[in-house]
Design an enzyme around this catalytic site. Structure first.
Site, PDB file in Angstrom:
ATOM      1  N   ASP A  25       0.808  -1.224   0.000  1.00  0.00           N
ATOM      2  CA  ASP A  25       0.000   0.000   0.000  1.00  0.00           C
ATOM      3  C   ASP A  25       0.829   1.257   0.000  1.00  0.00           C
ATOM      4  OD1 ASP A  25      -2.620  -1.208   2.228  1.00  0.00           O
ATOM      5  OD2 ASP A  25      -2.274  -1.431   0.073  1.00  0.00           O
ATOM      6  N   LYS A  73       1.367   3.360  19.045  1.00  0.00           N
ATOM      7  CA  LYS A  73       0.405   4.433  19.340  1.00  0.00           C
ATOM      8  C   LYS A  73       0.685   5.134  20.681  1.00  0.00           C
ATOM      9  CE  LYS A  73      -3.417   2.584  16.595  1.00  0.00           C
ATOM     10  NZ  LYS A  73      -2.594   1.665  15.838  1.00  0.00           N
ATOM     11  N   ASP A 121       0.315   5.879   2.787  1.00  0.00           N
ATOM     12  CA  ASP A 121      -0.312   4.548   2.722  1.00  0.00           C
ATOM     13  C   ASP A 121      -1.634   4.742   1.985  1.00  0.00           C
ATOM     14  OD1 ASP A 121      -2.060   2.419   3.197  1.00  0.00           O
ATOM     15  OD2 ASP A 121      -1.297   2.039   5.199  1.00  0.00           O
TER      16      ASP A 121
END
Lengths: 360, 562
Positions: free
Chosen positions: A110, A162, A218
């Site tokens: 991607d 994250k 992406d």
């Protein structure tokens, strides 16, 4: 040299486009996504590309035969019949990759960027360790997994998924290069490369980073697909401006296939890609869109931030905006308004869509 | 000989037609290319033996009205006079007040028509009907059939099916009475004044017995429907003539578009020359379209069905107009698209812009359905409606204004401190909260503020606000003021965003973008003295808040005097 591209499965986030065509073959700026990556790999000296797929597509196989001939390289397909995670596919393709003790590239299918394969190889040989990850700088790192590394050498300390507080603004771009010895770390079972393999390699001081210059995206979902398109066209302006279309009625970066026809009094751009055989009638305004092969945009329409699928037809005086995606062969009737509509292939639209929704 | 009386109302009537009725008296608003009243006058002038048409209303004499009367007299070659009431006397009070004028010349009968209806006006048929069925000197009401639910919004007539006598009459009942409704067109003879007179006497008696509150207004304000018809029903004096031909009320701007469609359709028989046709070098015409000869239209434009183009309008290349009324002097630039809208006088619509409203047509599957009398709110949400661009509005290029779900709010505060004196004081602050439920990515509120001074429209302005997006909410504007008002305007309105609070962020809907959030936006509208005068004159203001995305706007007002 060899490369493994993690193609994966059905590409569900890029529906409705991936309902007609496997994701690697979806055209990005008038060239299949996969081909952007493969051609960059070939330029860096790769002669064997392995595609790790979890869904076998005849279309993909056939297309890859064609490209093999065209590029003069070997393309193999490695098919996982049960899910193997992000590292497992490497183990599955072990025989293809671990051949002459040369490092091999791995990349996410991607990803679009200014592929730095030559520099990456150089950097990797210089530090001589087992693996190098390409990182890129992002504005909102907490949406991703960040990489913490030594600024001067590039040696990775650790990964943080994250993060809640700011740790680093560099994230894993999905492009790697490994020595074949690293394959022994991976077992043939569902394995996450980020969670299980990389931390161990980092601990042993075997993992380094190289920072990517230039754009990165992406493009696995329509919104990011369009953003990525804008970035790619901008980079095209810097590197090969003759490929962009200029002239009266064209603003900014616009890529137009030579077989496309554009009518009078149109204003196209900035950031538009027009595919092969597309017909744009008179008085059309298009901005920040991709129009796929064979589509037709009829007169006086206004399109912003849309993807018009192959062979679709957009009627007269239509207004489409806010990441409206038309699948293959969609017909939009005259004088309608589409706001964020996600339209599945072969559908005929007779009513306006005032709010984002999926039309089945 | 015969006469006709047309009741045209006055500026305090027809509030639902605002802001269009601020520019031009509602009876003169163009429907199917000609002023509303002209259709009535034409129908009356066609009746053999019609000697005079009287207009009764309480508009102050103005240039528009005078010019219209003059032209109408020339065209129809019949005496047309305007009788101005000294105050609103009601549908019965007006004709009673001017009864001497009406009966002068001894007409055997006279028609009374409401200005705000559109109809085929079967007046000659009503005359024949009265002669055949009615008692001599009976009165006739024109009726039509509505569906059960909607009939309660009108005057309901219960008829004797054989004799067609009106047995019972109720105005806007709360329960179903009859599906035959009053069309607002009547055939009277001078006997009617006896009946009105006795009601008038009765009112005066009643009034004397009570405390004088509103003074002498009450006695003379007589309503034909509630006061006269209700009493006359069942007495053998009142009959109903039912028509199947077209009829519709014109209460709101949306109904003007629907009425236009009905009249344009009638033009095939009555005025085929008014309907545009496809010609070499002309625009593409679909369905019924009226184009004024002074309009300038590019041949690549496509117009219709149901479009009226006014004087001096310019329409650029590749423009699409459908189900709309384009008023005098408007300029529609290349490739724009106007659907279900009214584009006001001298407005401009930029290139590739889209102006779209929601039609409020009656259900096409029900032959008796009538256009809904639109309420502004329904269940706390604004009802979608026709998009109206007022006078001198400019829509920038490539913008979409009022797609299907547009909400246009007419907010109209009227302060009467003392009758006749300055009504809105400078320095007055109006605060209002907007409670917004809307969808990613952008909320755009367009404020249009119009001040009314001495019943004349003075200030046109629009203040676009960039709203908040998705997760990172931030106040859109700290202060905004209207564009500079015209120099002869004494007052300036300043609109400020005072505060905003965001609640309930990010409820994701579906698998793609769809963030919902509710927020309160507090605004203050502040009136400032613009010139150095003592007199401050706005009598009224109109605040239109429009959004381009589906949203429910709940508005709470409060007013404070500084």
């Amino acid at each position: 040299m060899k490369a493994l591209i993690l193609v994966g499965g059905y590409g569900t986030r890029l529906r409705p486009l991936t309902l007609s065509v496997p994701k690697p073959l979806v055209d990005f700026c008038n060239k299949p996504i996969l081909l952007h990556q493969v051609e960059a790999l070939v330029k860096a000296g790769v002669d064997h590309v392995v595609l790790a797929v979890s869904y076998m597509s005849e279309l993909l196989e056939r297309e890859m035969r064609v490209q093999e001939q065209r590029l003069g390289i070997r393309i193999s397909l490695s098919h996982e019949t049960e899910p193997l995670g992000t590292a497992g596919p490497l183990a599955l393709a072990r025989e293809l990759l671990d051949v002459d003790n040369e490092p091999f590239f791995v990349l996410n299918s991607d990803v679009i960027c200014d592929f730095p394969f030559k520099d990456l190889m150089q950097f990797h040989r210089n530090h001589g360790q087992e693996g190098t990850i390409v990182v890129t700088r992002v504005e909102e790192p907490s949406k991703y997994g960040v990489v913490v590394f030594e600024a001067d050498t590039g040696r990775i300390h650790r990964f943080v998924e994250k993060p809640q507080v700011f740790v680093s603004n560099k994230i894993n771009s999905g492009i790697y290069i490994f020595n074949p010895s690293m394959l022994s770390r991976i077992q043939l079972r569902p394995t996450s490369i980020e969670k299980e393999i990389f931390p161990v390699m980092a601990e042993e001081g075997q993992l380094y980073t190289m920072e990517l210059q230039g754009f990165w995206m992406d493009i696995g979902q329509p919104k990011d697909f369009l953003t990525g398109m804008c970035m790619y066209l901008q980079s095209l302006r810097q590197q090969a401006p003759e490929r962009l279309h200029t002239g009266p009625g064209f603003l900014g970066n616009v890529l137009v296939d030579p077989t496309a026809q554009i009518g009078d009094n149109c204003t196209i751009g900035p950031n538009v890609t027009i595919g092969a055989g597309v017909v744009v009638e008179d008085g059309v305004r298009i901005k920040r869109c991709t129009v796929m092969k064979g589509a037709r945009v009829r007169s006086h329409s206004w399109l912003e931030s849309c993807i018009v699928g192959w062979s679709s037809s957009v009627g007269q005086w239509v207004r489409m905006e806010n990441v409206t995606v038309l699948g293959e062969d969609v017909i939009v009737n005259d004088e309608l308004y589409l706001n964020g509509a996600n339209v599945l292939p072969h559908k005929s639209i007779n009513e306006s869509v005032p709010e984002p929704r999926i039309i089945m | 000989m015969l006469k006709a009386v047309i009741l045209i109302g006055g500026p305090q009537k027809g509030t639902r037609f605002r802001p269009l009725s601020f520019e031009v008296p509602k009876p003169l608003f163009p429907v199917a290319g000609v002023p509303m009243l002209q259709h009535h006058i034409e129908a009356c002038a066609k009746v053999p033996n019609m000697k005079e048409i009287l207009l009764i209303g309480f508009y102050q004499p103005n240039e528009e009205l005078t010019r219209f009367l003059f032209n109408a007299q020339q065209e129809f070659k019949i005496s047309i006079r305007y009788l101005q009431e000294y105050s609103a006397l009601g549908t019965g009070g007006g004709i009673y007040h001017f009864r001497d004028q009406i009966v002068s010349g001894s007409p055997e009968a006279f028609f009374v028509l409401n200005a705000d209806v559109s109809s085929a006006f079967p007046l000659t048929e009503m005359l024949s009907f009265q002669k055949e069925h009615g008692e001599p000197n009976s009165f006739v009401i024109l009726g039509t059939t509505a569906n059960r639910k909607q009939s309660m919004n009108y005057g309901c007539i219960v008829e004797n099916e054989d004799t067609h006598e009106v047995l019972h009459y109720v105005e806007k009942p709360s329960t179903f009475v009859s599906d035959i409704i009053n069309c607002g067109v009547y055939l009277f003879n001078p006997d009617i004044f006896q009946h009105i007179g006795s009601i008038f006497q009765k009112n005066q008696q009643d009034m004397l017995l009570e405390e004088p509150t509103n003074g002498w207004h009450r006695a003379e304000a007589i309503r034909l429907e509630q006061d006269i018809f209700t009493a006359l029903a069942g007495q053998g004096k009142l009959y109903v003539y039912k028509t199947l031909r077209f009829w519709s009320q014109i209460k709101s701007a949306g109904s003007a578009i629907y009425a236009s469609r009905l009249y344009l359709n009638q033009y095939h028989k009555t005025h085929p020359e008014r309907l545009a046709s496809n010609k070499e070098g002309g625009p593409k015409i679909s369905g019924n379209v009226y184009i004024h000869p002074t309009a300038n239209i590019d041949p690549t434009a496509m117009l219709g069905p149901n479009v009226s183009i006014g004087t001096g309008v310019t329409i650029g290349a590749g423009v699409r107009v459908r189900e709309s009324i384009i008023l005098h002097g408007a300029n529609l630039q290349d490739h724009c698209c106007v659907l279900n809208s009214i584009v006001g006088w001298d407005s401009t619509i930029g290139k590739w812009a889209r102006v779209e409203g929601t039609p409020s047509d009656p259900n096409p599957n029900d032959p008796f359905a009538k256009i809904d009398s639109e309420t502004l709110f329904r269940d706390g949400k604004l009802t979608p409606s026709i998009t109206i661009l007022g006078c001198n509005v400019s829509i920038p290029s490539e913008i979409s204004r009022g797609p299907l779900f547009s909400r246009v709010l007419h907010r109209h505060l009227r302060l009467r401190l003392r009758p006749g004196a300055a009504q809105l004081q400078v320095g007055t602050k109006f605060s209002f909260f907007i409670d917004v439920n809307t969808c990613f990515p952008k909320l755009e509120l367009l404020f249009s503020i119009t001040l009314v001074e001495d019943d004349v429209l003075k200030v046109h302005s629009s203040v676009p606000s960039r709203g908040h997006c998705g997760c990172s909410l931030r106040p859109a504007m700290s202060c905004a003021s209207v564009c500079d008002p015209p120099s002869d305007c004494l007052c300036k309105a300043v609109l400020c965003l005072v505060d905003f609070v965001a609640l309930r962020v990010n409820k994701l809907r579906g698998s793609i973008q769809g963030f919902f959030f509710t927020s309160f936006l507090a605004f203050r509208l502040h009136l400032q003295r613009q010139q150095n005068t003592q007199r401050c004159s706005p009598s009224d203001f109109l605040l239109i808040i429009q959004t381009t995305h589906k949203s429910s706007l709940r508005i709470k007002w409060s007013r404070s005097l500084c």
